[in-house]
Design a protein around this motif. Sequence first.
Motif, PDB file in Angstrom:
ATOM      1  N   ASP A  36      46.427  55.941  51.852  1.00  0.00           N
ATOM      2  CA  ASP A  36      46.041  54.550  52.105  1.00  0.00           C
ATOM      3  C   ASP A  36      45.401  53.949  50.855  1.00  0.00           C
ATOM      4  OD1 ASP A  36      46.875  54.579  54.775  1.00  0.00           O
ATOM      5  OD2 ASP A  36      44.971  55.432  55.447  1.00  0.00           O
ATOM      6  N   VAL A  37      45.782  52.730  50.519  1.00  0.00           N
ATOM      7  CA  VAL A  37      45.238  52.055  49.349  1.00  0.00           C
ATOM      8  C   VAL A  37      43.985  51.287  49.756  1.00  0.00           C
ATOM      9  CG1 VAL A  37      45.709  50.443  47.476  1.00  0.00           C
ATOM     10  CG2 VAL A  37      47.559  51.848  48.401  1.00  0.00           C
ATOM     11  N   PHE A  38      42.899  51.544  49.066  1.00  0.00           N
ATOM     12  CA  PHE A  38      41.619  50.905  49.384  1.00  0.00           C
ATOM     13  C   PHE A  38      41.697  49.403  49.127  1.00  0.00           C
ATOM     14  CE2 PHE A  38      37.327  49.590  47.878  1.00  0.00           C
ATOM     15  CZ  PHE A  38      36.615  49.831  49.048  1.00  0.00           C
ATOM     16  N   ARG A  39      41.514  48.611  50.171  1.00  0.00           N
ATOM     17  CA  ARG A  39      41.446  47.150  50.122  1.00  0.00           C
ATOM     18  C   ARG A  39      42.628  46.551  49.334  1.00  0.00           C
ATOM     19  NH1 ARG A  39      38.400  48.899  53.431  1.00  0.00           N
ATOM     20  NH2 ARG A  39      36.198  48.316  53.711  1.00  0.00           N
ATOM     21  N   LEU A  40      43.844  46.963  49.720  1.00  0.00           N
ATOM     22  CA  LEU A  40      45.034  46.515  48.994  1.00  0.00           C
ATOM     23  C   LEU A  40      45.164  44.996  48.996  1.00  0.00           C
ATOM     24  CD1 LEU A  40      47.708  46.943  47.538  1.00  0.00           C
ATOM     25  CD2 LEU A  40      48.784  47.408  49.761  1.00  0.00           C
ATOM     26  N   ASP A  41      44.939  44.354  50.128  1.00  0.00           N
ATOM     27  CA  ASP A  41      45.092  42.905  50.189  1.00  0.00           C
ATOM     28  C   ASP A  41      44.138  42.190  49.238  1.00  0.00           C
ATOM     29  OD1 ASP A  41      47.154  42.964  52.045  1.00  0.00           O
ATOM     30  OD2 ASP A  41      45.804  42.852  53.774  1.00  0.00           O
ATOM     31  N   ALA A  42      42.910  42.688  49.145  1.00  0.00           N
ATOM     32  CA  ALA A  42      41.940  42.072  48.227  1.00  0.00           C
ATOM     33  C   ALA A  42      42.395  42.220  46.782  1.00  0.00           C
ATOM     34  CB  ALA A  42      40.565  42.699  48.418  1.00  0.00           C
ATOM     35  N   HIS A  43      42.952  43.371  46.439  1.00  0.00           N
ATOM     36  CA  HIS A  43      43.450  43.575  45.079  1.00  0.00           C
ATOM     37  C   HIS A  43      44.640  42.663  44.784  1.00  0.00           C
ATOM     38  CE1 HIS A  43      41.004  46.848  43.547  1.00  0.00           C
ATOM     39  NE2 HIS A  43      41.094  47.456  44.699  1.00  0.00           N
ATOM     40  N   LEU A  44      45.550  42.528  45.733  1.00  0.00           N
ATOM     41  CA  LEU A  44      46.715  41.675  45.518  1.00  0.00           C
ATOM     42  C   LEU A  44      46.316  40.201  45.420  1.00  0.00           C
ATOM     43  CD1 LEU A  44      49.372  43.313  47.869  1.00  0.00           C
ATOM     44  CD2 LEU A  44      49.147  43.542  45.387  1.00  0.00           C
ATOM     45  N   GLU A  45      45.313  39.820  46.197  1.00  0.00           N
ATOM     46  CA  GLU A  45      44.809  38.444  46.124  1.00  0.00           C
ATOM     47  C   GLU A  45      44.256  38.142  44.735  1.00  0.00           C
ATOM     48  OE1 GLU A  45      40.938  36.031  47.882  1.00  0.00           O
ATOM     49  OE2 GLU A  45      41.825  37.638  49.081  1.00  0.00           O
ATOM     50  N   ARG A  46      43.488  39.075  44.190  1.00  0.00           N
ATOM     51  CA  ARG A  46      42.917  38.870  42.857  1.00  0.00           C
ATOM     52  C   ARG A  46      44.002  38.914  41.784  1.00  0.00           C
ATOM     53  NH1 ARG A  46      38.088  42.769  41.103  1.00  0.00           N
ATOM     54  NH2 ARG A  46      39.827  44.223  40.871  1.00  0.00           N
TER      55      ARG A  46
END
Length: 252
Positions: A36-46
Amino acid sequence: MTILVDGLPSDRLALPDLGFTQGLAVFEAMRTRQGDVFRLDAHLERLAASAAFFEIPFDRRATRDDVHAVAAGPHPLAITVHLSPGHRVVRSSPLDTERVGRPVHLATLAYEPSPALPGWVKHTNRAAWVLAARKAGVDEVLFEDRRGSWTECSRSNLFVVRGDAVLTPPLDGRVLDGVTRREVIAAARAAGIDVVECEVRAGGCDGLFLTSTLKGIAPVASIDGVPTHGLSELGRAIVAAFLVRTRDDAPV
């Protein structure tokens, strides 16, 4: 190590590439736990925001697919995504778990980000910071503005403990909106610990620690060769709250 270039297994770039020749590139660093990727959506947003600033095309779905493709497996991985006008490079490698929570040594560097390349953009133009840290023999450099305030480090966000409060520089455009920074603030506040986003003047620290995706929460061991107080009791309480919030059993 697994590398995808524009969605295909490769270790080569077609040149010329503006990311290589002119530094016109942005990136994100992520980590996995049991696939599992930690906070993937937050990384993609940034990443999307950084790419938009550089006017680099960003295919969110393709990038997400690439990240999932290289993230498979039970062992912790570090994943980096680099975007340039010509290429998308996604790479995974074993996460250096000894780096998680390891004390770091810093050297101050007088630095103010240019309006043309603001601090909230996660770009690859880091040669000055890398060389400054290398020449000082430290892990990272700590940015100090013209007023003598600390803003962030070359690879991390900064937290300072003073008394019963935890201070961290505000997101004023000069500081990267760290994914782990967000989680640490949320975890601390949920645990009843006061976190104040404000200008942080140098000196007078009861505790000092850094946060980033790949190092978690790391105590500062020294600044410019002078030992610091590291995490402090309050800092250790924040580590505990952070681990509960993220269900992360990595060593700290």
